[in-house]
Design an enzyme around this catalytic site. Structure first.
Site, PDB file in Angstrom:
ATOM      1  N   GLU A 156       0.810  -1.231   0.000  1.00 38.09           N
ATOM      2  CA  GLU A 156       0.000   0.000   0.000  1.00 38.09           C
ATOM      3  C   GLU A 156       0.840   1.276   0.000  1.00 38.09           C
ATOM      4  O   GLU A 156       0.302   2.371  -0.181  1.00 38.09           O
ATOM      5  CB  GLU A 156      -0.919   0.044   1.241  1.00 38.09           C
TER       6      GLU A 156
ATOM      7  N   HIS B 195       9.701  -2.368   1.146  1.00 38.12           N
ATOM      8  CA  HIS B 195       9.232  -0.987   1.183  1.00 38.12           C
ATOM      9  C   HIS B 195      10.141  -0.136   0.310  1.00 38.12           C
ATOM     10  O   HIS B 195      11.373  -0.222   0.421  1.00 38.12           O
ATOM     11  CB  HIS B 195       9.235  -0.447   2.618  1.00 38.12           C
TER      12      HIS B 195
ATOM     13  N   GLN C 131       3.431  -6.475   5.353  1.00 37.08           N
ATOM     14  CA  GLN C 131       2.213  -7.080   4.824  1.00 37.08           C
ATOM     15  C   GLN C 131       0.984  -6.233   5.212  1.00 37.08           C
ATOM     16  O   GLN C 131       1.073  -5.015   5.230  1.00 37.08           O
ATOM     17  CB  GLN C 131       2.077  -8.542   5.257  1.00 37.08           C
TER      18      GLN C 131
ATOM     19  N   LEU D 244      -2.980   8.470  -5.334  1.00 37.44           N
ATOM     20  CA  LEU D 244      -4.118   9.125  -5.981  1.00 37.44           C
ATOM     21  C   LEU D 244      -3.786   9.479  -7.423  1.00 37.44           C
ATOM     22  O   LEU D 244      -4.657   9.398  -8.308  1.00 37.44           O
ATOM     23  CB  LEU D 244      -4.495  10.394  -5.198  1.00 37.44           C
TER      24      LEU D 244
ATOM     25  N   VAL E  36       8.466  -5.437  -5.010  1.00 37.32           N
ATOM     26  CA  VAL E  36       9.771  -4.834  -4.765  1.00 37.32           C
ATOM     27  C   VAL E  36      10.859  -5.899  -4.728  1.00 37.32           C
ATOM     28  O   VAL E  36      11.935  -5.733  -5.317  1.00 37.32           O
ATOM     29  CB  VAL E  36       9.752  -4.047  -3.432  1.00 37.32           C
TER      30      VAL E  36
END
Length: 425
Positions: free
Chosen positions: A14, A41, A222, A330, A297
């Protein structure tokens, strides 16, 4: 800033790392509390990309990082990651990084078990094959090696005997090659002097930080829907990914956790197998994947893409106690003629507003979609709500209303400062 737990509110990926990175500037410590190097990340700072897997995201800012007892630690992967960061100018010292002495070690034998287990399944789970699940199995089975064992070669050798006796019997039963003790032990003893300077009592240091009034960002890997208890079982990870895992995974008292910030994309992605009610097949899904660069990643695997699922997000918020939402990416939706939001499920003609617990019960469930107008004016790089098109604002407000949690952050680009802070309505 008070303590903050950052949790993935979907199926991972996310953008938690960049949110943690942004928060880290205002915090004193960043602590990882679960998972291993199976999750990555990505941070982009002044055009430089940093890819982290085990190191807490705050180390890029020079903040103290802690790897908690809830983390499954592959020592080889950690040392390689430290070397990569130092090559990029980020120096990792014991003053910057501390590792919990009771963290579980991930060994080469765990990767072999992971691969063998996946091949044996009629329907693969889609594991990253990094050995994380088998390492957690050993932890629960009370045969795991822990970081503190590296300080005592004789005891380490005894523990390795126990672990090999268990797993080699399994390998032999399947007609697979077994593991020899000497190479494993020699590799661990060679890495021990490099790792042990980083090892300490993380629980004690976090308590001292609390007593001193310092703020901590607890970084989870996660996401809620991959939690061993609350995720879409059996297509889950092997650790606690919800906010409660921050307490058990670092030794901090639950009463000291603070705010729980859930992170969600404005659309949805998932890696590997498992149910995905709002998944998009065809051109729209491909467009989301290409625009969002939705590839793992660490693994490079393409992610499945779909519209944001408010049913899933609402349930994740409830079981993880999410107080605020950060919406990411966005700008990926710029240029779409229309955008949909899954606001409910339909099964056998009946409307349901929860995720059925059984995988079998999800068969035939269809999304109930609410359509929104897209926007042509770009949002990339916007840093105030006033800079957003009205259609984008309407989508954000609808997500907030459907989920029942205030949206307080919105990201509009890959750079760390492409962030809008928003006062909830």
């Amino acid at each position: 800033m008070s303590n903050v737990v950052v949790v993935g509110a979907q199926w991972g990926d996310e953008g938690k790392g960049r949110i943690v990175d942004w928060l880290a500037e205002r915090a004193d410590i960043v602590a990882r509390y679960n998972g291993g190097h199976n999750a990555g990340h990505t941070l982009v700072v002044n055009g430089q990309t940093y890819k982290l897997a085990l190191l807490p995201s705050g180390v890029v800012r020079g903040k103290r990082g802690m790897i908690g007892n809830g983390v499954a630690l592959d020592p080889e992967a950690l040392l390689a990651e430290i070397a990569r960061m130092e090559a990029l100018g980020v120096r990792i010292t014991p003053e910057v990084l501390q590792i919990a002495e009771t963290a579980t070690l991930v060994l080469p034998i765990h990767r072999a078990i992971d691969a063998a287990q996946e091949q044996l399944r009629d329907k693969p789970i889609g594991t990253t094959l990094r050995g994380i699940g088998p390492a957690y199995e050993d932890k629960v089975g009370r045969r795991a090696l822990r970081v503190c064992d590296l300080a005592d070669p004789a005891y380490l050798s005894q523990r390795l005997d126990l672990l090999l006796a268990h797993h080699n019997a399994w390998f032999r039963g399947l007609g697979l090659e077994t593991f020899e003790k000497a190479p494993l032990l020699d590799a661990l003893l060679a890495m021990a002097p490099k790792l042990l300077p980083f090892v300490g009592r993380v629980w004690e240091q976090l308590d001292a930080a609390y007593q001193a009034g310092q703020s901590v960002v607890f970084e989870g890997s996660q996401a809620v829907m991959l939690d061993i208890d609350w995720g879409s079982y059996p297509y889950v990870t092997s650790s606690s990914t919800v906010a409660a895992g921050a307490a058990s995974g670092t030794g901090i008292a639950p009463s000291r956790i603070g705010t729980v910030l859930g992170v969600s994309k404005v659309y949805a992605t998932r890696v590997g197998e498992g149910p995905f009610v709002s998944e998009l097949d065809g051109a729209l899904g491909e467009q989301l994947r290409d625009r969002g660069r939705e590839y793992g990643v660490n693994t490079g695997r393409p992610r499945r893409c779909g519209w944001l699922d408010a049913v899933q997000l609402r349930q994740a918020a409830k079981v993880s106690g999410i107080d605020q939402l950060a919406l990411t990416k966005l700008d990926v939706l710029d240029g779409f003629d229309s955008i949909s939001l899954c606001v409910g499920y339909e099964r056998d003609g009946q409307r349901i507003d929860y995720i059925p617990a059984s995988d079998a019960a999800l068969v035939g469930v269809r999304p109930v979609l609410r359509e929104f107008a897209g926007w042509s004016r770009p949002t990339q790089g916007a840093r105030t709500m006033d800079a957003l098109p009205a259609e984008a604002v309407a989508l954000i407000e609808a997500i907030e209303a459907e989920v029942g949690v205030p949206v307080t952050m919105v990201t509009t680009g890959a750079e760390r400062d492409d962030v809008i802070l928003r006062d909830p309505a």
